[in-house]
Scaffold this motif. Sequence first.
Motif, PDB file in Angstrom:
ATOM      1  N   SER A   1     -39.530  -3.065 -37.346  1.00  0.00           N
ATOM      2  CA  SER A   1     -40.051  -1.825 -36.779  1.00  0.00           C
ATOM      3  C   SER A   1     -40.047  -1.969 -35.275  1.00  0.00           C
ATOM      4  CB  SER A   1     -41.479  -1.555 -37.266  1.00  0.00           C
ATOM      5  OG  SER A   1     -42.364  -2.480 -36.670  1.00  0.00           O
ATOM      6  N   VAL A   2     -39.933  -0.862 -34.613  1.00  0.00           N
ATOM      7  CA  VAL A   2     -39.932  -0.892 -33.155  1.00  0.00           C
ATOM      8  C   VAL A   2     -40.678   0.333 -32.653  1.00  0.00           C
ATOM      9  CG1 VAL A   2     -37.687   0.258 -33.045  1.00  0.00           C
ATOM     10  CG2 VAL A   2     -38.501  -1.051 -31.087  1.00  0.00           C
ATOM     11  N   THR A   3     -41.504   0.113 -31.637  1.00  0.00           N
ATOM     12  CA  THR A   3     -42.186   1.220 -30.989  1.00  0.00           C
ATOM     13  C   THR A   3     -41.504   1.426 -29.646  1.00  0.00           C
ATOM     14  OG1 THR A   3     -44.252   0.604 -32.057  1.00  0.00           O
ATOM     15  CG2 THR A   3     -44.395   2.086 -30.166  1.00  0.00           C
ATOM     16  N   ILE A   4     -40.813   2.550 -29.520  1.00  0.00           N
ATOM     17  CA  ILE A   4     -40.065   2.834 -28.299  1.00  0.00           C
ATOM     18  C   ILE A   4     -41.028   3.278 -27.205  1.00  0.00           C
ATOM     19  CG2 ILE A   4     -38.250   4.259 -27.281  1.00  0.00           C
ATOM     20  CD1 ILE A   4     -37.223   2.302 -29.382  1.00  0.00           C
TER      21      ILE A   4
ATOM     22  N   MET B   1     -28.571  -3.597 -30.968  1.00  0.00           N
ATOM     23  CA  MET B   1     -29.960  -4.000 -30.773  1.00  0.00           C
ATOM     24  C   MET B   1     -29.984  -5.407 -30.234  1.00  0.00           C
ATOM     25  SD  MET B   1     -31.863  -2.624 -34.141  1.00  0.00           S
ATOM     26  CE  MET B   1     -31.082  -1.296 -35.023  1.00  0.00           C
ATOM     27  N   SER B   2     -30.841  -5.639 -29.274  1.00  0.00           N
ATOM     28  CA  SER B   2     -30.969  -6.987 -28.735  1.00  0.00           C
ATOM     29  C   SER B   2     -32.417  -7.238 -28.353  1.00  0.00           C
ATOM     30  CB  SER B   2     -30.052  -7.159 -27.518  1.00  0.00           C
ATOM     31  OG  SER B   2     -30.348  -6.174 -26.550  1.00  0.00           O
ATOM     32  N   LYS B   3     -32.748  -8.493 -28.227  1.00  0.00           N
ATOM     33  CA  LYS B   3     -34.088  -8.859 -27.778  1.00  0.00           C
ATOM     34  C   LYS B   3     -34.001  -9.255 -26.319  1.00  0.00           C
ATOM     35  CE  LYS B   3     -37.321  -9.165 -31.187  1.00  0.00           C
ATOM     36  NZ  LYS B   3     -37.430 -10.152 -32.240  1.00  0.00           N
TER      37      LYS B   3
ATOM     38  N   LEU C   1     -36.070   1.116 -24.847  1.00  0.00           N
ATOM     39  CA  LEU C   1     -36.771  -0.157 -24.748  1.00  0.00           C
ATOM     40  C   LEU C   1     -38.098  -0.011 -25.482  1.00  0.00           C
ATOM     41  CD1 LEU C   1     -35.901  -2.760 -23.332  1.00  0.00           C
ATOM     42  CD2 LEU C   1     -37.425  -2.180 -21.467  1.00  0.00           C
ATOM     43  N   GLY C   2     -38.399  -0.984 -26.279  1.00  0.00           N
ATOM     44  CA  GLY C   2     -39.647  -0.925 -27.037  1.00  0.00           C
ATOM     45  C   GLY C   2     -40.128  -2.305 -27.416  1.00  0.00           C
ATOM     46  N   THR C   3     -41.128  -2.319 -28.292  1.00  0.00           N
ATOM     47  CA  THR C   3     -41.676  -3.586 -28.754  1.00  0.00           C
ATOM     48  C   THR C   3     -41.767  -3.573 -30.271  1.00  0.00           C
ATOM     49  OG1 THR C   3     -43.849  -2.616 -28.351  1.00  0.00           O
ATOM     50  CG2 THR C   3     -43.042  -4.193 -26.723  1.00  0.00           C
TER      51      THR C   3
END
Length: 186
Positions: free
Chosen positions: A20-23, A140-142, A184-186
Amino acid sequence: GGTKQTSETASDEKSIEISSVTIDPAQSMVIWSGTMLGVYTHEGTLDLTKAELSMADGRITGGSFTADMNSMVATDENYNPEQGSTPEKLVGHLKSADFFDVENYPEATFVITGAGDNSVSGMMTIRGITHEETVENVMMSKEGDKVKITGDMTIDRKKYNVSWDSPVAERVLSNDLVLKIELLGT
Protein backbone atom coordinates in the motif's frame (compact mmCIF):
# COMPACT_ATOMS: atom_id res chain seq x y z
CA GLY A 1 -10.76 -22.76 4.40
CA GLY A 2 -7.46 -23.68 2.75
CA THR A 3 -4.03 -22.57 3.82
CA LYS A 4 -2.52 -19.63 1.99
CA GLN A 5 0.80 -20.35 0.40
CA THR A 6 3.30 -17.56 0.13
CA SER A 7 6.15 -17.80 -2.32
CA GLU A 8 8.31 -15.17 -0.69
CA THR A 9 11.85 -16.33 -0.34
CA ALA A 10 15.01 -14.52 0.69
CA SER A 11 16.13 -14.23 -2.93
CA ASP A 12 13.06 -12.15 -3.82
CA GLU A 13 14.09 -9.19 -1.69
CA LYS A 14 15.45 -7.23 -4.64
CA SER A 15 12.07 -6.65 -6.24
CA ILE A 16 10.15 -4.14 -4.20
CA GLU A 17 6.85 -5.32 -2.89
CA ILE A 18 4.60 -2.40 -2.14
CA SER A 19 1.36 -3.48 -0.57
CA SER A 20 0.00 0.00 0.00
CA VAL A 21 1.15 3.51 -0.58
CA THR A 22 -0.11 6.85 0.65
CA ILE A 23 0.63 9.44 -2.01
CA ASP A 24 1.66 12.89 -0.82
CA PRO A 25 0.09 15.30 -3.35
CA ALA A 26 2.36 18.12 -2.16
CA GLN A 27 5.42 16.16 -3.29
CA SER A 28 3.83 14.78 -6.45
CA MET A 29 3.39 16.50 -9.78
CA VAL A 30 2.70 16.22 -13.46
CA ILE A 31 5.38 17.42 -15.86
CA TRP A 32 3.79 18.52 -19.12
CA SER A 33 5.29 19.27 -22.48
CA GLY A 34 3.91 20.49 -25.75
CA THR A 35 5.84 20.78 -28.98
CA MET A 36 5.66 23.40 -31.67
CA LEU A 37 6.73 21.01 -34.42
CA GLY A 38 10.23 21.70 -35.67
CA VAL A 39 10.51 24.82 -33.53
CA TYR A 40 10.66 24.14 -29.80
CA THR A 41 9.09 22.32 -26.91
CA HIS A 42 7.57 24.05 -23.90
CA GLU A 43 7.60 22.21 -20.62
CA GLY A 44 6.28 22.83 -17.16
CA THR A 45 4.59 21.40 -14.11
CA LEU A 46 1.15 20.99 -12.56
CA ASP A 47 0.50 20.36 -8.89
CA LEU A 48 -1.76 17.62 -7.65
CA THR A 49 -4.35 18.47 -5.01
CA LYS A 50 -5.56 14.92 -4.49
CA ALA A 51 -3.83 11.64 -5.20
CA GLU A 52 -5.03 8.24 -4.06
CA LEU A 53 -3.66 4.89 -5.08
CA SER A 54 -4.92 1.43 -4.19
CA MET A 55 -2.52 -1.48 -4.33
CA ALA A 56 -2.85 -5.23 -4.12
CA ASP A 57 -0.08 -7.79 -4.50
CA GLY A 58 2.37 -5.07 -5.45
CA ARG A 59 0.19 -3.89 -8.31
CA ILE A 60 -1.87 -0.77 -8.78
CA THR A 61 -5.55 -1.67 -8.65
CA GLY A 62 -7.21 1.71 -8.53
CA GLY A 63 -6.97 5.32 -7.55
CA SER A 64 -7.71 8.83 -8.64
CA PHE A 65 -5.81 12.05 -9.14
CA THR A 66 -6.77 15.69 -9.34
CA ALA A 67 -4.50 18.32 -10.88
CA ASP A 68 -4.87 21.99 -10.04
CA MET A 69 -4.86 23.68 -13.44
CA ASN A 70 -4.21 27.04 -11.80
CA SER A 71 -0.87 25.71 -10.54
CA MET A 72 0.50 25.52 -14.08
CA VAL A 73 4.08 26.75 -14.33
CA ALA A 74 6.41 26.81 -17.35
CA THR A 75 9.94 25.57 -16.65
CA ASP A 76 11.62 25.53 -20.07
CA GLU A 77 13.93 28.20 -21.49
CA ASN A 78 12.40 28.64 -24.94
CA TYR A 79 11.31 32.25 -24.65
CA ASN A 80 12.22 35.53 -26.21
CA PRO A 81 11.27 38.34 -23.81
CA GLU A 82 12.33 41.01 -26.35
CA GLN A 83 9.62 39.71 -28.66
CA GLY A 84 7.09 39.50 -25.86
CA SER A 85 7.51 35.77 -25.36
CA THR A 86 7.67 34.95 -21.65
CA PRO A 87 6.76 31.93 -19.52
CA GLU A 88 4.03 34.00 -17.84
CA LYS A 89 2.52 34.89 -21.20
CA LEU A 90 2.59 31.26 -22.31
CA VAL A 91 0.90 30.07 -19.12
CA GLY A 92 -1.65 32.87 -19.41
CA HIS A 93 -2.46 31.65 -22.90
CA LEU A 94 -2.60 28.01 -21.80
CA LYS A 95 -5.02 28.94 -19.00
CA SER A 96 -7.27 30.85 -21.40
CA ALA A 97 -10.29 29.53 -23.28
CA ASP A 98 -7.96 28.91 -26.27
CA PHE A 99 -6.53 25.98 -24.37
CA PHE A 100 -7.61 24.73 -20.95
CA ASP A 101 -10.19 27.37 -19.95
CA VAL A 102 -8.98 27.14 -16.36
CA GLU A 103 -11.49 29.71 -15.12
CA ASN A 104 -14.31 27.31 -15.94
CA TYR A 105 -12.40 24.06 -15.51
CA PRO A 106 -9.94 24.56 -12.65
CA GLU A 107 -9.27 20.85 -12.26
CA ALA A 108 -8.29 17.91 -14.41
CA THR A 109 -8.87 14.42 -13.07
CA PHE A 110 -7.76 10.89 -13.83
CA VAL A 111 -9.60 7.90 -12.37
CA ILE A 112 -7.92 4.52 -12.70
CA THR A 113 -10.15 1.80 -14.14
CA GLY A 114 -7.60 -0.95 -14.71
CA ALA A 115 -3.94 -1.84 -14.64
CA GLY A 116 -1.58 -4.07 -16.56
CA ASP A 117 1.98 -5.11 -15.79
CA ASN A 118 3.49 -1.68 -16.28
CA SER A 119 0.57 0.37 -17.49
CA VAL A 120 -2.51 1.87 -15.91
CA SER A 121 -5.68 2.81 -17.76
CA GLY A 122 -8.36 5.17 -16.62
CA MET A 123 -10.70 8.00 -17.43
CA MET A 124 -9.13 11.43 -17.95
CA THR A 125 -11.28 14.53 -17.64
CA ILE A 126 -10.04 17.84 -19.05
CA ARG A 127 -12.36 20.81 -19.72
CA GLY A 128 -15.25 18.63 -18.56
CA ILE A 129 -14.62 16.10 -21.34
CA THR A 130 -13.75 12.53 -20.43
CA HIS A 131 -11.82 9.95 -22.46
CA GLU A 132 -10.01 6.75 -21.64
CA GLU A 133 -6.25 7.18 -21.47
CA THR A 134 -3.31 4.94 -20.55
CA VAL A 135 -0.27 5.63 -18.42
CA GLU A 136 2.69 3.69 -19.82
CA ASN A 137 6.08 2.73 -18.35
CA VAL A 138 4.76 2.65 -14.80
CA MET A 139 7.75 2.21 -12.50
CA MET A 140 7.92 1.92 -8.73
CA SER A 141 11.05 2.49 -6.75
CA LYS A 142 12.09 3.12 -3.19
CA GLU A 143 13.89 6.33 -2.36
CA GLY A 144 14.90 6.00 1.25
CA ASP A 145 11.67 5.54 3.20
CA LYS A 146 9.64 7.00 0.33
CA VAL A 147 7.96 5.23 -2.55
CA LYS A 148 8.30 6.86 -5.98
CA ILE A 149 5.94 5.95 -8.80
CA THR A 150 6.42 7.36 -12.28
CA GLY A 151 4.64 6.93 -15.58
CA ASP A 152 4.19 8.50 -19.00
CA MET A 153 1.00 9.51 -20.75
CA THR A 154 0.44 11.01 -24.18
CA ILE A 155 -2.96 12.49 -24.87
CA ASP A 156 -4.51 14.08 -27.94
CA ARG A 157 -5.41 17.59 -26.78
CA LYS A 158 -8.00 17.99 -29.54
CA LYS A 159 -10.19 15.29 -27.98
CA TYR A 160 -10.61 17.62 -25.01
CA ASN A 161 -11.45 20.73 -27.06
CA VAL A 162 -7.96 22.10 -26.44
CA SER A 163 -8.13 22.98 -30.08
CA TRP A 164 -6.07 26.14 -30.54
CA ASP A 165 -3.91 26.18 -33.65
CA SER A 166 -1.19 28.67 -34.44
CA PRO A 167 -2.24 31.36 -36.91
CA VAL A 168 1.28 31.10 -38.37
CA ALA A 169 1.31 28.38 -41.01
CA GLU A 170 4.81 27.09 -40.38
CA ARG A 171 4.24 26.90 -36.63
CA VAL A 172 2.24 23.76 -36.00
CA LEU A 173 1.42 22.83 -32.43
CA SER A 174 1.49 19.08 -31.99
CA ASN A 175 -1.81 17.54 -30.98
CA ASP A 176 0.12 15.33 -28.59
CA LEU A 177 0.39 16.56 -25.05
CA VAL A 178 3.05 14.56 -23.23
CA LEU A 179 2.65 14.10 -19.50
CA LYS A 180 5.11 12.58 -17.07
CA ILE A 181 3.57 11.66 -13.75
CA GLU A 182 5.73 11.64 -10.63
CA LEU A 183 4.12 10.47 -7.41
CA LEU A 184 5.86 10.37 -4.06
CA GLY A 185 4.42 8.68 -1.03
CA THR A 186 5.04 6.41 1.90
